[in-house]
Enzyme design. Structure first.
Site, short mmCIF file in Angstrom:
data_model
loop_
_atom_site.label_atom_id
_atom_site.label_comp_id
_atom_site.label_asym_id
_atom_site.label_seq_id
_atom_site.Cartn_x
_atom_site.Cartn_y
_atom_site.Cartn_z
N LEU A 6 20.69 65.41 -10.38
CA LEU A 6 20.44 66.48 -9.41
C LEU A 6 20.41 65.84 -8.03
CD1 LEU A 6 17.75 68.75 -11.07
CD2 LEU A 6 19.80 69.54 -9.90
N TYR B 1 19.97 72.44 -30.33
CA TYR B 1 19.16 73.28 -29.43
C TYR B 1 17.67 73.06 -29.70
CZ TYR B 1 17.70 77.62 -27.04
OH TYR B 1 17.11 78.55 -26.22
P1 NAD Z 1 22.42 81.64 -20.39
O1 NAD Z 1 23.40 80.90 -21.23
O2 NAD Z 1 22.79 83.00 -19.93
O3 NAD Z 1 21.97 80.80 -19.12
C1 NAD Z 1 21.88 79.40 -19.13
C2 NAD Z 1 22.53 78.87 -17.86
O4 NAD Z 1 22.42 77.43 -17.84
C3 NAD Z 1 24.02 79.18 -17.78
O5 NAD Z 1 24.35 79.77 -16.55
C4 NAD Z 1 24.71 77.84 -17.96
O6 NAD Z 1 25.95 77.75 -17.32
C5 NAD Z 1 23.66 76.91 -17.35
N1 NAD Z 1 23.80 75.52 -17.79
C6 NAD Z 1 23.90 75.07 -19.07
N2 NAD Z 1 24.03 73.72 -19.07
C7 NAD Z 1 23.99 73.33 -17.77
C8 NAD Z 1 24.06 72.07 -17.11
N3 NAD Z 1 24.21 70.94 -17.82
N4 NAD Z 1 24.00 72.03 -15.77
C9 NAD Z 1 23.85 73.17 -15.04
N5 NAD Z 1 23.77 74.40 -15.60
C10 NAD Z 1 23.84 74.47 -16.96
O7 NAD Z 1 21.07 81.71 -21.27
P2 NAD Z 1 19.72 82.48 -20.97
O8 NAD Z 1 19.51 83.45 -22.08
O9 NAD Z 1 19.68 82.97 -19.57
O10 NAD Z 1 18.65 81.31 -21.17
C11 NAD Z 1 18.09 80.64 -20.06
C12 NAD Z 1 17.04 79.65 -20.52
O11 NAD Z 1 16.02 80.34 -21.28
C13 NAD Z 1 17.58 78.56 -21.45
O12 NAD Z 1 16.93 77.34 -21.15
C14 NAD Z 1 17.18 79.02 -22.84
O13 NAD Z 1 16.99 77.94 -23.72
C15 NAD Z 1 15.87 79.75 -22.55
N6 NAD Z 1 15.61 80.78 -23.57
C16 NAD Z 1 16.27 81.98 -23.56
C17 NAD Z 1 16.03 82.92 -24.56
C18 NAD Z 1 16.68 84.27 -24.59
O14 NAD Z 1 16.41 85.05 -25.50
N7 NAD Z 1 17.51 84.65 -23.64
C19 NAD Z 1 15.13 82.61 -25.59
C20 NAD Z 1 14.52 81.36 -25.59
C21 NAD Z 1 14.75 80.46 -24.56
#
Ligand code: NAD
Ligand code: UDP
Length: 331
Positions: free
Chosen positions: A61, A146
């Site tokens: 970063l 994951y």
């Molecule tokens: P999402 O896939 O829509 O969003 C994740 C984002 O992270 C994406 O925009 C992706 O491009 C970005 N990303 C991934 N790897 C990256 C990297 N190396 N560098 C920069 N950006 C990167 O998923 P979401 O549903 O919005 O989930 C967001 C967070 O919440 C995640 O950490 C996920 O584990 C957590 N989460 C979500 C849920 C759910 O139900 N939506 C449940 C449990 C945990």
């Protein structure tokens, strides 16, 4: 306040960014579009206080210049088809990505939040799941990229807190849904809604007796914002409290969108958790938090969004990012 948010082009990240911009804060979004959408960034660009950096958090970063009050780490694919298509990237963003985000917070003396997941409980043997349950996880199965990445991310976050005094927070998010998910992300909510809108059969995996507890995204955002304002370092579950079988869930979506559709049973994915439901006692006590949006209401709003999105012109494809498959559509 000025905060840095990884995963800002994702579903939850884009809602969080909008929430904090609405509150008058400055948000620096970072994303590499591994599973995110350019449209989510485009909605935020141009809003006062928002800036965006296309970068892979796992690679590092860069210092964004100026002060940072909070670092919120949401970058990671979250849909099973996405993380199973990119298992190495998923492990990297949970491991190296989390460490880079923690280091950035440490350099700035910023408060840090990790977005963890109910998947740390694996296929749980305790039901509903309190934060004190250690989980039942296959360490090398298809979901391990994951589950284990997030378990490591939690361990690393607690180590930075205990050994280095970083002011950290951890949320364990349970199945969350709403507008601005990717229609093709393969999760059950987007699959059922988009199948129903297209007049296709709803694909229930296995016998459909496995359960999930869904929360609408605005409830989650409210919980995240509250947790940032209290001092508490152990993990906190945030999720819907009503467990529902996937067969029943298909019937609910069908009744809301298109009652005439058939249900098609398809094979169950490997290691699919049989049951999932949060114990939210901690969130209730600590944050005065509980979900407010009913499943019917949330699904109506989400279906309305996808109905509108299907009628809109196709989104601009994401530009390739540095060293990452930014415009590849996950399966
Ligand atoms: P999402 O896939 O829509 O969003 C994740 C984002 O992270 C994406 O925009 C992706 O491009 C970005 N990303 C991934 N790897 C990256 C990297 N190396 N560098 C920069 N950006 C990167 O998923 P979401 O549903 O919005 O989930 C967001 C967070 O919440 C995640 O950490 C996920 O584990 C957590 N989460 C979500 C849920 C759910 O139900 N939506 C449940 C449990 C945990
Ligand atoms: N599922 C389903 N049909 C689909 C997609 C998923 O029946 O088209 C089921 C899946 O087997 C799981 C549940 O829905 O039991 C939730 O899956 P999702 O991928 O949304 O997230 P998970 O909770 O497994 O991470």
């Amino acid at each position: 306040m000025r905060l840095l948010l990884t995963g800002s082009a994702g579903f939850i990240g884009s809602h969080l960014a909008a929430h904090f911009l609405n509150g008058g804060h400055e948000v620096v979004g970072v994303d590499n579009y591994l599973s995110g959408q350019l449209a989510n960034t485009e909605r935020l660009l141009g809003r006062p206080g928002f800036s965006f950096l296309q970068a892979d958090v796992s690679a590092g970063l860069p210092d964004v210049g100026g002060p940072l009050d909070w670092v919120l780490h949401f970058a990671s694919p979250a849909s099973p088809p996405h993380y199973q298509q990119f298992p190495v990237e998923t492990l990297m963003v949970g491991a190296q990505g989390t460490q880079h985000a923690l280091n950035l917070a440490e350099r700035h003396g910023a408060r840090f939040l990790l977005a963890s997941t109910s998947e740390v409980y694996g296929d749980p043997l305790v039901h509903p799941q309190p934060e004190t349950y250690w989980g039942h996880v296959n360490p090398n199965g298809l979901r391990s990229c994951y589950d284990e990445a997030k378990r490591y991310a939690e361990a690393l976050t607690m180590a930075y807190h205990r050994a280095r005094g970083l002011d950290t927070r951890i949320i364990r998010i349970f199945n969350t849904y709403g507008p601005h998910m990717r229609a093709d992300d393969g999760r059950v909510v987007t699959n059922f809604i988009n199948q129903a809108l297209a007049g296709e059969p709803l694909t229930v995996q296995g016998d459909g007796q496995q359960t999930r507890s869904f929360q609408y995204v605005s409830d989650l955002i409210r919980g995240v914002a509250r947790l940032m304002d209290v001092t508490y370092h152990d993990p906190v579950n945030l999720g819907g409290t009503d467990a529902i079988t996937m067969l029943r869930f298909a019937e609910v979506v069908r009744a809301l969108v298109n009652p005439d559709l058939p249900i098609r049973f398809v094979p169950l994915a490997a290691d699919d958790p049989r049951q999932r439901q949060p114990d939210i006692t901690v969130a209730r006590r600590l944050l005065g938090w509980a979900p407010e949006v009913s499943l019917d209401d949330g699904l109506r709003r989400t279906a309305a969004y996808f109905r509108h999105a299907a009628a809109a012109p196709p989104p601009t494809p994401a530009r390739p990012g540095p060293g990452r498959p930014s415009d590849r559509a996950p399966a």
